[in-house]
Scaffold this motif. Sequence first.
Motif, PDB file in Angstrom:
ATOM      1  N   GLY A 245       0.780  -1.225   0.000  1.00  0.00           N
ATOM      2  CA  GLY A 245       0.000   0.000   0.000  1.00  0.00           C
ATOM      3  C   GLY A 245       0.810   1.272   0.000  1.00  0.00           C
ATOM      4  N   ASP A 246       2.116   1.173   0.008  1.00  0.00           N
ATOM      5  CA  ASP A 246       2.966   2.365   0.013  1.00  0.00           C
ATOM      6  C   ASP A 246       3.991   2.231  -1.103  1.00  0.00           C
ATOM      7  OD1 ASP A 246       4.720   4.473   0.532  1.00  0.00           O
ATOM      8  OD2 ASP A 246       4.449   4.316   2.700  1.00  0.00           O
ATOM      9  N   GLN A 247       3.595   2.588  -2.304  1.00  0.00           N
ATOM     10  CA  GLN A 247       4.434   2.347  -3.469  1.00  0.00           C
ATOM     11  C   GLN A 247       5.709   3.180  -3.464  1.00  0.00           C
ATOM     12  OE1 GLN A 247       3.753  -0.207  -5.550  1.00  0.00           O
ATOM     13  NE2 GLN A 247       5.820   0.202  -6.268  1.00  0.00           N
ATOM     14  N   GLN A 248       5.628   4.402  -2.968  1.00  0.00           N
ATOM     15  CA  GLN A 248       6.830   5.237  -2.933  1.00  0.00           C
ATOM     16  C   GLN A 248       7.909   4.607  -2.045  1.00  0.00           C
ATOM     17  OE1 GLN A 248       6.639   9.003  -0.888  1.00  0.00           O
ATOM     18  NE2 GLN A 248       8.182   9.924  -2.217  1.00  0.00           N
ATOM     19  N   TRP A 249       7.494   4.171  -0.871  1.00  0.00           N
ATOM     20  CA  TRP A 249       8.459   3.563   0.043  1.00  0.00           C
ATOM     21  C   TRP A 249       9.010   2.259  -0.541  1.00  0.00           C
ATOM     22  CZ3 TRP A 249      11.687   4.953   3.451  1.00  0.00           C
ATOM     23  CH2 TRP A 249      12.247   4.050   4.362  1.00  0.00           C
ATOM     24  N   ALA A 250       8.137   1.461  -1.162  1.00  0.00           N
ATOM     25  CA  ALA A 250       8.584   0.221  -1.804  1.00  0.00           C
ATOM     26  C   ALA A 250       9.617   0.517  -2.884  1.00  0.00           C
ATOM     27  CB  ALA A 250       7.388  -0.522  -2.403  1.00  0.00           C
ATOM     28  N   ASN A 251       9.397   1.559  -3.658  1.00  0.00           N
ATOM     29  CA  ASN A 251      10.346   1.918  -4.712  1.00  0.00           C
ATOM     30  C   ASN A 251      11.694   2.355  -4.143  1.00  0.00           C
ATOM     31  OD1 ASN A 251       8.875   1.342  -7.022  1.00  0.00           O
ATOM     32  ND2 ASN A 251       7.878   3.346  -7.066  1.00  0.00           N
ATOM     33  N   PHE A 288      23.412   7.229 -12.899  1.00  0.00           N
ATOM     34  CA  PHE A 288      23.545   6.597 -11.589  1.00  0.00           C
ATOM     35  C   PHE A 288      23.973   7.624 -10.550  1.00  0.00           C
ATOM     36  CE2 PHE A 288      25.729   4.316  -8.224  1.00  0.00           C
ATOM     37  CZ  PHE A 288      24.893   3.227  -8.001  1.00  0.00           C
ATOM     38  N   ALA A 289      24.849   8.523 -10.946  1.00  0.00           N
ATOM     39  CA  ALA A 289      25.396   9.518 -10.021  1.00  0.00           C
ATOM     40  C   ALA A 289      24.484  10.734  -9.847  1.00  0.00           C
ATOM     41  CB  ALA A 289      26.775   9.970 -10.503  1.00  0.00           C
ATOM     42  N   GLY A 290      23.348  10.746 -10.536  1.00  0.00           N
ATOM     43  CA  GLY A 290      22.409  11.854 -10.393  1.00  0.00           C
ATOM     44  C   GLY A 290      22.780  13.091 -11.162  1.00  0.00           C
ATOM     45  N   LYS A 291      23.646  12.948 -12.139  1.00  0.00           N
ATOM     46  CA  LYS A 291      24.079  14.089 -12.940  1.00  0.00           C
ATOM     47  C   LYS A 291      23.291  14.215 -14.248  1.00  0.00           C
ATOM     48  CE  LYS A 291      28.785  13.562 -11.119  1.00  0.00           C
ATOM     49  NZ  LYS A 291      28.755  14.744 -10.239  1.00  0.00           N
ATOM     50  N   LEU A 292      22.382  13.278 -14.468  1.00  0.00           N
ATOM     51  CA  LEU A 292      21.603  13.253 -15.698  1.00  0.00           C
ATOM     52  C   LEU A 292      20.218  12.684 -15.403  1.00  0.00           C
ATOM     53  CD1 LEU A 292      21.950  13.755 -18.813  1.00  0.00           C
ATOM     54  CD2 LEU A 292      22.555  11.326 -19.006  1.00  0.00           C
ATOM     55  N   ASP A 293      19.185  13.327 -15.901  1.00  0.00           N
ATOM     56  CA  ASP A 293      17.787  12.857 -15.857  1.00  0.00           C
ATOM     57  C   ASP A 293      17.089  12.968 -14.505  1.00  0.00           C
ATOM     58  OD1 ASP A 293      18.112  12.277 -18.506  1.00  0.00           O
ATOM     59  OD2 ASP A 293      18.112  10.095 -18.273  1.00  0.00           O
ATOM     60  N   ASN A 294      17.765  13.412 -13.451  1.00  0.00           N
ATOM     61  CA  ASN A 294      17.112  13.642 -12.152  1.00  0.00           C
ATOM     62  C   ASN A 294      16.291  12.446 -11.667  1.00  0.00           C
ATOM     63  OD1 ASN A 294      18.075  16.324 -11.927  1.00  0.00           O
ATOM     64  ND2 ASN A 294      16.436  17.032 -13.284  1.00  0.00           N
ATOM     65  N   LEU A 295      16.889  11.251 -11.655  1.00  0.00           N
ATOM     66  CA  LEU A 295      16.157  10.053 -11.249  1.00  0.00           C
ATOM     67  C   LEU A 295      15.799  10.046  -9.764  1.00  0.00           C
ATOM     68  CD1 LEU A 295      18.034   7.311 -13.309  1.00  0.00           C
ATOM     69  CD2 LEU A 295      15.895   8.474 -13.851  1.00  0.00           C
ATOM     70  N   GLY A 296      16.589  10.738  -8.967  1.00  0.00           N
ATOM     71  CA  GLY A 296      16.279  10.802  -7.543  1.00  0.00           C
ATOM     72  C   GLY A 296      14.944  11.467  -7.281  1.00  0.00           C
ATOM     73  N   GLU A 297      14.622  12.453  -8.092  1.00  0.00           N
ATOM     74  CA  GLU A 297      13.361  13.179  -7.937  1.00  0.00           C
ATOM     75  C   GLU A 297      12.164  12.237  -8.071  1.00  0.00           C
ATOM     76  OE1 GLU A 297      11.029  16.991 -10.009  1.00  0.00           O
ATOM     77  OE2 GLU A 297      13.019  16.349 -10.708  1.00  0.00           O
ATOM     78  N   ALA A 298      12.284  11.250  -8.947  1.00  0.00           N
ATOM     79  CA  ALA A 298      11.184  10.296  -9.146  1.00  0.00           C
ATOM     80  C   ALA A 298      10.922   9.463  -7.898  1.00  0.00           C
ATOM     81  CB  ALA A 298      11.512   9.379 -10.328  1.00  0.00           C
ATOM     82  N   LEU A 299      11.932   9.309  -7.044  1.00  0.00           N
ATOM     83  CA  LEU A 299      11.790   8.545  -5.801  1.00  0.00           C
ATOM     84  C   LEU A 299      11.439   9.436  -4.610  1.00  0.00           C
ATOM     85  CD1 LEU A 299      14.934   6.224  -6.133  1.00  0.00           C
ATOM     86  CD2 LEU A 299      12.541   5.537  -6.399  1.00  0.00           C
ATOM     87  N   GLY A 300      11.481  10.739  -4.824  1.00  0.00           N
ATOM     88  CA  GLY A 300      11.275  11.653  -3.711  1.00  0.00           C
ATOM     89  C   GLY A 300      12.554  11.886  -2.926  1.00  0.00           C
ATOM     90  N   LEU A 301      13.706  11.623  -3.573  1.00  0.00           N
ATOM     91  CA  LEU A 301      15.011  11.785  -2.937  1.00  0.00           C
ATOM     92  C   LEU A 301      15.846  12.803  -3.708  1.00  0.00           C
ATOM     93  CD1 LEU A 301      15.837   7.994  -2.382  1.00  0.00           C
ATOM     94  CD2 LEU A 301      14.755   9.561  -0.755  1.00  0.00           C
ATOM     95  N   ASP A 302      16.983  13.208  -3.135  1.00  0.00           N
ATOM     96  CA  ASP A 302      17.893  14.052  -3.897  1.00  0.00           C
ATOM     97  C   ASP A 302      18.662  13.188  -4.887  1.00  0.00           C
ATOM     98  OD1 ASP A 302      20.350  12.980  -2.707  1.00  0.00           O
ATOM     99  OD2 ASP A 302      19.784  14.078  -0.900  1.00  0.00           O
ATOM    100  N   ASN A 303      19.420  13.812  -5.754  1.00  0.00           N
ATOM    101  CA  ASN A 303      20.072  13.064  -6.830  1.00  0.00           C
ATOM    102  C   ASN A 303      21.384  12.399  -6.426  1.00  0.00           C
ATOM    103  OD1 ASN A 303      18.143  13.445  -8.885  1.00  0.00           O
ATOM    104  ND2 ASN A 303      18.886  15.510  -9.272  1.00  0.00           N
ATOM    105  N   ASP A 304      21.819  12.580  -5.203  1.00  0.00           N
ATOM    106  CA  ASP A 304      23.066  11.972  -4.728  1.00  0.00           C
ATOM    107  C   ASP A 304      22.809  10.669  -3.959  1.00  0.00           C
ATOM    108  OD1 ASP A 304      25.944  12.348  -4.688  1.00  0.00           O
ATOM    109  OD2 ASP A 304      25.786  12.694  -2.532  1.00  0.00           O
ATOM    110  N   TRP A 305      21.569  10.226  -3.903  1.00  0.00           N
ATOM    111  CA  TRP A 305      21.168   9.110  -3.039  1.00  0.00           C
ATOM    112  C   TRP A 305      21.939   7.829  -3.329  1.00  0.00           C
ATOM    113  CZ3 TRP A 305      18.858   4.626  -5.001  1.00  0.00           C
ATOM    114  CH2 TRP A 305      18.509   4.675  -6.361  1.00  0.00           C
ATOM    115  N   ALA A 306      22.101   7.479  -4.619  1.00  0.00           N
ATOM    116  CA  ALA A 306      22.752   6.208  -4.968  1.00  0.00           C
ATOM    117  C   ALA A 306      24.249   6.251  -4.669  1.00  0.00           C
ATOM    118  CB  ALA A 306      22.517   5.880  -6.439  1.00  0.00           C
ATOM    119  N   VAL A 307      24.865   7.391  -4.912  1.00  0.00           N
ATOM    120  CA  VAL A 307      26.295   7.537  -4.629  1.00  0.00           C
ATOM    121  C   VAL A 307      26.552   7.386  -3.131  1.00  0.00           C
ATOM    122  CG1 VAL A 307      28.261   9.123  -4.683  1.00  0.00           C
ATOM    123  CG2 VAL A 307      26.750   8.942  -6.671  1.00  0.00           C
TER     124      VAL A 307
END
Length: 349
Positions: A245-251, A288-307
């Motif tokens: 029931g919490d898709q954002q958190w699951a992602n 992956f490093a958040g320098k392209l496409d702003n993937l962190g934003e889609a998760l509700g996180l900043d773009n440095d999250w994976a690094v």
Amino acid sequence: MAISKTLLRFIAKSSLRLLFCLAGSVAVTSSFAQSASVLDGVKSRGAIRCGIHVGLAGFAFVDKSGAWQGLDVDLCKAVAAAVLGKSDKVQFLPLNAKDRFIALQSGEIDLLSRNTTWTLDRNTRTGLNFTGVNFHDGQGFMVKATSGIKVATELNGATICVVQGTSTEKGLADFFASRKLKYEPVAYSETDAVRDAYVAGRCDAVTSDRSQLAAIRSVLTDAKAHVILPDVISKEPLGPSVKNGDQQWANIVRWSLNAMIEAEELGLSSREIRARTAGSADPVIQRFAGKLDNLGEALGLDNDWAVRIIEQVGNYAESYDRNIAPIGLDRGVNRLWRDGGLLISPPFR
């Protein structure tokens, strides 16, 4: 003035449409609020509440300094690094097999990372949302070397120790029933109790996931006196889960695990990820490093999250070598897909 039947039907249909629209709006609003609740709660608390094993070598164990370590523990730390910026922002809650699902369903924990098999029943009736597989396993048996037993079918009529309330119990019953063999189960609620009963001779064999058997054997006084039989009687994909029931958190949990796998594939390690990502023109690494496409934003996180995950916790290989290799398990099917294993991350794009 009399109202025609046609007008009445029109008003009724319009009212129904309005009700459906309002219901849909409420559902969307409710869904959004629910999806944000765990993330908001974690941020407000400043820590992730993570359910782990009460103690299993390689997966969740306390080191000499009193700190929790292990493959499952590292997943909790990875999510904390992604969401809160620091991998140590975790409240660990050791859970036995029986209580682990209740703790997740009740909201006592935000994440369950406790060598749990992904099954249809758990995914539906138990209300768990599995977010990936961090260890591909299979059920097996361990016996004393002096028993002379070489294969599992020679356990006909044996007493077998097993952890109560696990998929292992069902796998044990299925194995013997399908071969029309007999056995006597000796069930305990904890892995430690199963181990102690086996060592004390209260059962002829112990059954569990082969990784758990290796973990049990690794802490015995004479590990060589115990043999894990070659039979693998089931597939046991183990992985973290969250409440349905919490898709954002699951992602967020799903892609934190994927980040560790993807980083290994890209050759990004904790020691050099900052330098590698800063100097790379490869668009795959840039994403992956958040320098392209702003993937962190889609998760509700900043773009440095994976690094941050890789810098603070390491890639999957680093976690495996640190935690699982010492208990005597090679990568096997847990190698990357390109190396002939089953481990794969969906693309970061």
